[in-house]
Design a protein around this motif. Structure first.
Motif, PDB file in Angstrom:
ATOM      1  N   ASN A 169       0.872  -1.239   0.185  1.00  0.00           N
ATOM      2  CA  ASN A 169       0.126   0.047   0.066  1.00  0.00           C
ATOM      3  C   ASN A 169       0.847   1.150  -0.131  1.00  0.00           C
ATOM      4  O   ASN A 169       0.547   2.057   0.737  1.00  0.00           O
ATOM      5  N   THR A 170       1.969   1.128  -0.834  1.00  0.00           N
ATOM      6  CA  THR A 170       2.646   2.418  -1.018  1.00  0.00           C
ATOM      7  C   THR A 170       2.254   3.264  -2.067  1.00  0.00           C
ATOM      8  O   THR A 170       0.993   2.679  -3.003  1.00  0.00           O
ATOM      9  N   LEU A 171       2.571   4.419  -2.372  1.00  0.00           N
ATOM     10  CA  LEU A 171       2.257   5.309  -3.528  1.00  0.00           C
ATOM     11  C   LEU A 171       2.655   4.449  -4.699  1.00  0.00           C
ATOM     12  O   LEU A 171       1.818   4.646  -5.974  1.00  0.00           O
ATOM     13  N   GLU A 172       3.767   3.979  -4.821  1.00  0.00           N
ATOM     14  CA  GLU A 172       4.114   3.214  -5.913  1.00  0.00           C
ATOM     15  C   GLU A 172       3.303   2.014  -6.462  1.00  0.00           C
ATOM     16  O   GLU A 172       3.147   1.600  -7.643  1.00  0.00           O
ATOM     17  N   SER A 173       2.826   1.521  -5.274  1.00  0.00           N
ATOM     18  CA  SER A 173       1.848   0.124  -5.727  1.00  0.00           C
ATOM     19  C   SER A 173       0.518   0.882  -6.169  1.00  0.00           C
ATOM     20  O   SER A 173       0.078   0.188  -7.029  1.00  0.00           O
ATOM     21  N   LEU A 174       0.095   2.033  -5.809  1.00  0.00           N
ATOM     22  CA  LEU A 174      -0.990   2.715  -6.415  1.00  0.00           C
ATOM     23  C   LEU A 174      -0.628   2.992  -7.860  1.00  0.00           C
ATOM     24  O   LEU A 174      -1.718   2.722  -8.925  1.00  0.00           O
ATOM     25  N   SER A 180      -2.279  -0.668 -14.368  1.00  0.00           N
ATOM     26  CA  SER A 180      -2.833  -1.969 -14.940  1.00  0.00           C
ATOM     27  C   SER A 180      -4.332  -1.759 -15.493  1.00  0.00           C
ATOM     28  O   SER A 180      -4.800  -2.851 -16.063  1.00  0.00           O
ATOM     29  N   LEU A 181      -5.056  -0.743 -15.289  1.00  0.00           N
ATOM     30  CA  LEU A 181      -6.204  -0.540 -15.547  1.00  0.00           C
ATOM     31  C   LEU A 181      -6.251   0.187 -17.017  1.00  0.00           C
ATOM     32  O   LEU A 181      -5.331   1.162 -17.373  1.00  0.00           O
ATOM     33  N   GLU A 182      -6.811  -0.493 -18.100  1.00  0.00           N
ATOM     34  CA  GLU A 182      -6.588  -0.046 -19.416  1.00  0.00           C
ATOM     35  C   GLU A 182      -6.780   1.587 -19.824  1.00  0.00           C
ATOM     36  O   GLU A 182      -6.416   1.733 -20.720  1.00  0.00           O
ATOM     37  N   TYR A 183      -7.788   2.123 -18.989  1.00  0.00           N
ATOM     38  CA  TYR A 183      -8.122   3.462 -19.396  1.00  0.00           C
ATOM     39  C   TYR A 183      -7.073   4.525 -19.146  1.00  0.00           C
ATOM     40  O   TYR A 183      -6.920   5.302 -19.497  1.00  0.00           O
ATOM     41  N   TYR A 192      -0.161  13.799 -21.131  1.00  0.00           N
ATOM     42  CA  TYR A 192       1.360  13.710 -21.134  1.00  0.00           C
ATOM     43  C   TYR A 192       2.292  13.168 -22.235  1.00  0.00           C
ATOM     44  O   TYR A 192       3.302  13.339 -22.199  1.00  0.00           O
ATOM     45  N   GLY A 193       1.468  12.587 -23.218  1.00  0.00           N
ATOM     46  CA  GLY A 193       2.317  12.057 -24.451  1.00  0.00           C
ATOM     47  C   GLY A 193       2.858  10.754 -24.290  1.00  0.00           C
ATOM     48  O   GLY A 193       3.490  10.161 -25.269  1.00  0.00           O
ATOM     49  N   ASN A 194       2.707  10.175 -23.165  1.00  0.00           N
ATOM     50  CA  ASN A 194       3.005   8.745 -23.041  1.00  0.00           C
ATOM     51  C   ASN A 194       2.078   8.197 -22.099  1.00  0.00           C
ATOM     52  O   ASN A 194       1.413   8.889 -21.290  1.00  0.00           O
ATOM     53  N   GLU A 195       1.997   6.761 -22.009  1.00  0.00           N
ATOM     54  CA  GLU A 195       1.102   6.061 -21.244  1.00  0.00           C
ATOM     55  C   GLU A 195       1.554   5.904 -19.794  1.00  0.00           C
ATOM     56  O   GLU A 195       0.710   5.162 -19.244  1.00  0.00           O
ATOM     57  N   GLN A 196       2.666   6.321 -19.162  1.00  0.00           N
ATOM     58  CA  GLN A 196       3.099   6.168 -18.010  1.00  0.00           C
ATOM     59  C   GLN A 196       2.403   6.905 -16.988  1.00  0.00           C
ATOM     60  O   GLN A 196       2.416   7.944 -17.209  1.00  0.00           O
ATOM     61  N   VAL A 197       1.712   6.249 -15.970  1.00  0.00           N
ATOM     62  CA  VAL A 197       1.065   6.874 -14.965  1.00  0.00           C
ATOM     63  C   VAL A 197       2.103   7.302 -13.969  1.00  0.00           C
ATOM     64  O   VAL A 197       3.007   6.526 -13.501  1.00  0.00           O
TER      65      VAL A 197
END
Length: 394
Positions: A169-174, A180-183, A192-197
């Protein structure tokens, strides 16, 4: 056709059927980015976002978005994040669970419900959060920016649970969870021009959405547009509302209620460098005192358009009507409250400060309450750009 030719044709038909069937079962259906969003949301569009930026803010508003400027795509992503229960550790709580659009993004509950219990302070209304002096947030001003503020409920063990107390339950795990959610890759790519959250993207987008929540279409605004002078009687007001406006804007030493000293219009936000207001209770614990509350939400939209409170008042939710609030400021008991703001002193006696005693009549109290109800807008309660974007189950 001969018998042998007939048998060959049947065999070819069977084989082609088998081949097509195998092909249909193995081929992956590739959805477009918009189709992915359409599977989850009612009105999130990659080509045409709802209008968040460059909205009509009246020219008499002095404090305009004291955080970053609002951008359509960021606010749209922020709207999704705001309503997404995946931002809590057990998928049960979203920001919108405690900040409800139909209550000016406030909460009717005294204490808001989190993943591990209830909050220790009443949830603030978020309306017009960007239209006030100063950049600090929360009742105790512990967040120095809205970007800082939006992460703290997510990281709170009681509220949304990503507190970092263990590896799950860290911010990195968030971040990994949202990735992992497709949207989210689709929406982050749009902004932001890329798919990285990223944590920074979550902060910035949520802040943009909250800053966009504004209410400037009240009866008060209509009157101010007509007259151009807050101290002039408004032609669209009742006599009682105009008397209440005058009481609000007249200093206590001149026979008014002096509310303007801390909540000056037309924003009606709390002024900077304010101190304790005499309410020192702690939610659900009458044996403790809380002196650290120096920030409050705007007085705009204390009530909904029907005049009903958008939630209990004060950080400890101890006041449940506007009359109780007026009575508190009418006669302040400051026993054991030495941090009271000097603006609320009526004098200083031999034993220390004496709380103000306005001696308002019952009619004056009613006038003041009627004026406060004129500060409520309309569109903030229904505008789709601030509504839940997720498709609701039947």
């Amino acid at each position: 056709m001969g018998k042998s030719h007939f048998i060959v044709s049947i065999c070819l038909l069977v084989l082609s059927t088998i081949f097509i069937g195998c092909q249909d079962s193995n081929d992956e259906v590739i959805l477009t980015e918009q189709e992915i969003l359409n599977n989850h949301f009612t009105n999130i569009n990659l080509s045409t976002t709802l209008p968040y930026q460059n909205t009509q803010v009246p020219n008499y508003i002095r404090f305009v978005n004291t955080g970053n400027d609002v951008e359509n795509e960021k606010a749209q992503l922020g709207r999704v994040l705001f309503y997404d229960k995946n931002l809590s550790i057990d998928n049960s709580i979203s920001c919108a669970s405690c900040h409800i659009q139909s209550h000016a993004f406030g909460d009717l509950n005294m204490a808001s419900i989190g993943v591990n219990g209830v909050t220790t302070r009443h949830s603030m209304r978020l309306v017009n959060a960007g239209y006030r002096p100063g950049t600090s947030y929360f009742w105790d001003e512990r967040a120095s920016s809205l970007e800082d503020q939006v992460l703290q409920p997510i990281q709170d063990h009681i509220e949304m649970g990503f507190s970092g107390s263990n590896d799950s339950n860290t911010l990195e795990s968030l971040v990994q969870k949202l990735q992992s959610l497709e949207y989210y890759p689709v929406l982050f790519k749009q902004v932001y021009g890329n798919e990285q959250v990223t944590i920074e993207g979550i902060q910035e987008s949520l802040a943009n959405f909250v800053l966009s929540i504004q209410s400037f279409d009240s009866k008060f605004d209509e009157g101010l547009v007509q007259t151009g002078n807050i101290n002039t009687p408004f032609p669209n007001f009742t006599p009682s509302e105009n008397r209440g406006k005058r009481l609000f804007n007249t200093p206590a030493v001149n026979g008014g209620a002096g509310c303007v000293s801390c909540h000056a219009g037309p924003e009606f936000a709390i002024k900077d460098d304010i101190h304790n207001n005499g309410v020192i209770g702690v939610l659900n614990n009458p044996n403790l005192n809380d002196h650290d509350n120096t920030r409050s939400p705007s007085l705009r939209d204390l009530t909904d358009p029907m005049g009903n409170l958008n939630g209990p008042l004060m950080h400890d939710a101890s006041l449940s009507t506007l009359l109780e609030m007026v009575n508190h400021y009418n006669q302040i008991d400051i026993a054991n409250q030495q941090l009271l703001d000097p603006l609320l002193f009526s004098s200083v006696g031999p034993n220390g400060p004496v709380g103000q005693d306005l001696q308002l009549t019952e009619t004056q109290k009613e006038d003041l309450i009627n004026f406060l109800r004129t500060l409520s807008g309309n569109s903030v309660y229904t505008d789709e750009k601030w509504s839940n974007p997720f498709i609701q189950p039947n």
